[in-house]
Enzyme design. Structure first.
Site, PDB file in Angstrom:
ATOM      1  N   SER A 127       0.829  -1.184   0.000  1.00  0.00           N
ATOM      2  CA  SER A 127       0.000   0.000   0.000  1.00  0.00           C
ATOM      3  C   SER A 127       0.876   1.250   0.000  1.00  0.00           C
ATOM      4  O   SER A 127       1.737   1.399  -0.863  1.00  0.00           O
ATOM      5  CB  SER A 127      -0.970  -0.031   1.191  1.00  0.00           C
ATOM      6  OG  SER A 127      -1.995   0.929   1.041  1.00  0.00           O
ATOM      7  N   GLU A 229      -1.615  -1.265  -8.765  1.00  0.00           N
ATOM      8  CA  GLU A 229      -2.793  -1.716  -8.022  1.00  0.00           C
ATOM      9  C   GLU A 229      -3.288  -0.571  -7.156  1.00  0.00           C
ATOM     10  O   GLU A 229      -2.550   0.392  -6.915  1.00  0.00           O
ATOM     11  CB  GLU A 229      -2.465  -2.936  -7.146  1.00  0.00           C
ATOM     12  CG  GLU A 229      -1.449  -2.695  -6.045  1.00  0.00           C
ATOM     13  CD  GLU A 229      -2.036  -2.088  -4.774  1.00  0.00           C
ATOM     14  OE1 GLU A 229      -3.235  -2.317  -4.491  1.00  0.00           O
ATOM     15  OE2 GLU A 229      -1.308  -1.371  -4.079  1.00  0.00           O
ATOM     16  N   HIS A 291      -4.145  -5.441  -2.397  1.00  0.00           N
ATOM     17  CA  HIS A 291      -5.158  -5.370  -1.357  1.00  0.00           C
ATOM     18  C   HIS A 291      -6.105  -6.555  -1.541  1.00  0.00           C
ATOM     19  O   HIS A 291      -5.999  -7.295  -2.510  1.00  0.00           O
ATOM     20  CB  HIS A 291      -5.935  -4.053  -1.434  1.00  0.00           C
ATOM     21  CG  HIS A 291      -5.130  -2.843  -1.062  1.00  0.00           C
ATOM     22  ND1 HIS A 291      -4.299  -2.201  -1.956  1.00  0.00           N
ATOM     23  CD2 HIS A 291      -5.019  -2.168   0.104  1.00  0.00           C
ATOM     24  CE1 HIS A 291      -3.713  -1.171  -1.355  1.00  0.00           C
ATOM     25  NE2 HIS A 291      -4.133  -1.131  -0.109  1.00  0.00           N
TER      26      HIS A 291
END
Length: 324
Positions: A127, A229, A291
């Site tokens: 992330s 992503e 995720h």
């Protein structure tokens, strides 16, 4: 050391081979730090216990449980925890407890010379930790691990870690492990390419444009496989961020693109196909990376291959003996 990488329409490119840290062994010490958002203390304890069950000794950064608004304590404290863990010769891996905003605020506070002198070790996170992956590649020349974090759902849910996620992480982290290839489920542009993996969370890659850590094409994207992503972003926002990367030259010379998870993002794949297909390189979507669940692990700065006949994007970890 340099090597020639094939793939993409541009032929070959010479790239520097990064140093690969030693993988973990039972008995190693790992440090949990919070470089971004505040950490749920219950999840922190559960995630730490999962790591201890692997035979690891877990230590915590001094301010890992701190909270200051939407951050895990002041910038200086978070940076100090990260640097202290990295420079501790007894620590074999620095593991980010969770993501969330705040990592980019640390990049100018770290003593990169001291961290380089400390030698290679494992950095694990995903992330917003994408910012550290980019900085560690540029400033330290290291391979780093993009994967699940101990205070997040796939590792610290009450029922225990998600099995596929946990098994893949264990194989990626430990000496002698061989992570299974990561398979996509949709071919956007067919073909085959190989190169060193870079990229990560799209919002962070876009946020790094215009900074010293940007994934500028001719410097850092040439001949690379780029992972993208994100989570909770509408397709129009994903469009805007991909357009920013394209206009900034971050994808110039890329050998191929792999698209990870897009959790709670609607369906961005038609737009991504429109924006990325003109690059003329293989594009593979649907990798369970980033995720969601399962959440598999990928070593940045190691060689990966896209082959749309088989649909894998598989990464090979190289230990320190092979990195010279």
């Amino acid at each position: 050391m340099s090597e020639r990488i094939r793939g993409g329409p541009g032929g070959v490119a010479s790239v520097t081979v990064p140093e690969a840290p030693r993988r973990l062994r039972p008995g190693d010490t790992v440090a949990l730090v919070a470089p971004a958002g505040p950490v749920d203390p219950v999840r922190l304890e559960r995630g730490g216990a999962v790591l201890e069950e692997l035979g690891l000794r877990v230590v915590h950064g001094a301010s890992v449980r701190a909270r200051e608004g939407y951050l895990a304590g002041p910038d200086a404290a978070r940076a100090a925890d990260l640097q202290a863990a990295w420079c501790d010769p007894g620590v074999a891996a620095v593991i980010c407890a969770r993501g969330g905003y705040g990592v980019t605020r640390l990049l100018g506070l770290l003593d990169w010379d001291a961290m380089a002198a400390a030698g290679p070790k494992i950095l694990l996170g995903s992330s917003d930790v994408t910012a550290l992956h980019r900085a560690f590649a540029d400033r330290l020349g290291l391979a780093t691990l993009f994967g699940p974090m101990p205070a997040c759902a796939t590792i610290s849910d009450p029922g225990g870690p998600e099995p596929v996620t946990f098994a893949h992480l264990r194989q990626a982290l430990f000496e002698g492990g061989t992570p299974a290839p990561i398979t996509g489920d949709r071919v956007i542009v067919p073909g085959r390419a190989e190169g060193r993996l870079t990229g990560g969370n799209l919002a962070l890659l876009a946020a790094l444009c215009g900074t010293p850590y940007a994934m500028r094409g001719e410097v850092r994207g040439e001949g690379r496989i780029v992972l993208l992503e994100d989570v909770t972003e509408e397709p129009y926002r994903i469009d805007r961020m991909v357009t920013q990367l394209l206009q900034a030259g971050c994808l110039d010379g890329a050998a191929g693109i792999v698209l990870g998870s897009w959790v709670d993002c609607g369906d961005p794949l038609p737009m991504l196909a429109e924006r990325l297909s003109p690059l003329g390189v293989p594009v593979l979507a649907g990798l369970p990376v980033g995720h969601g669940s399962p959440q598999l692990s990928m070593w940045f700065e190691t060689i990966v291959a896209i082959d749309t006949k088989l649909c894998p994007a598989s990464g090979a970890f190289r230990d320190s003996d092979a990195a010279t």
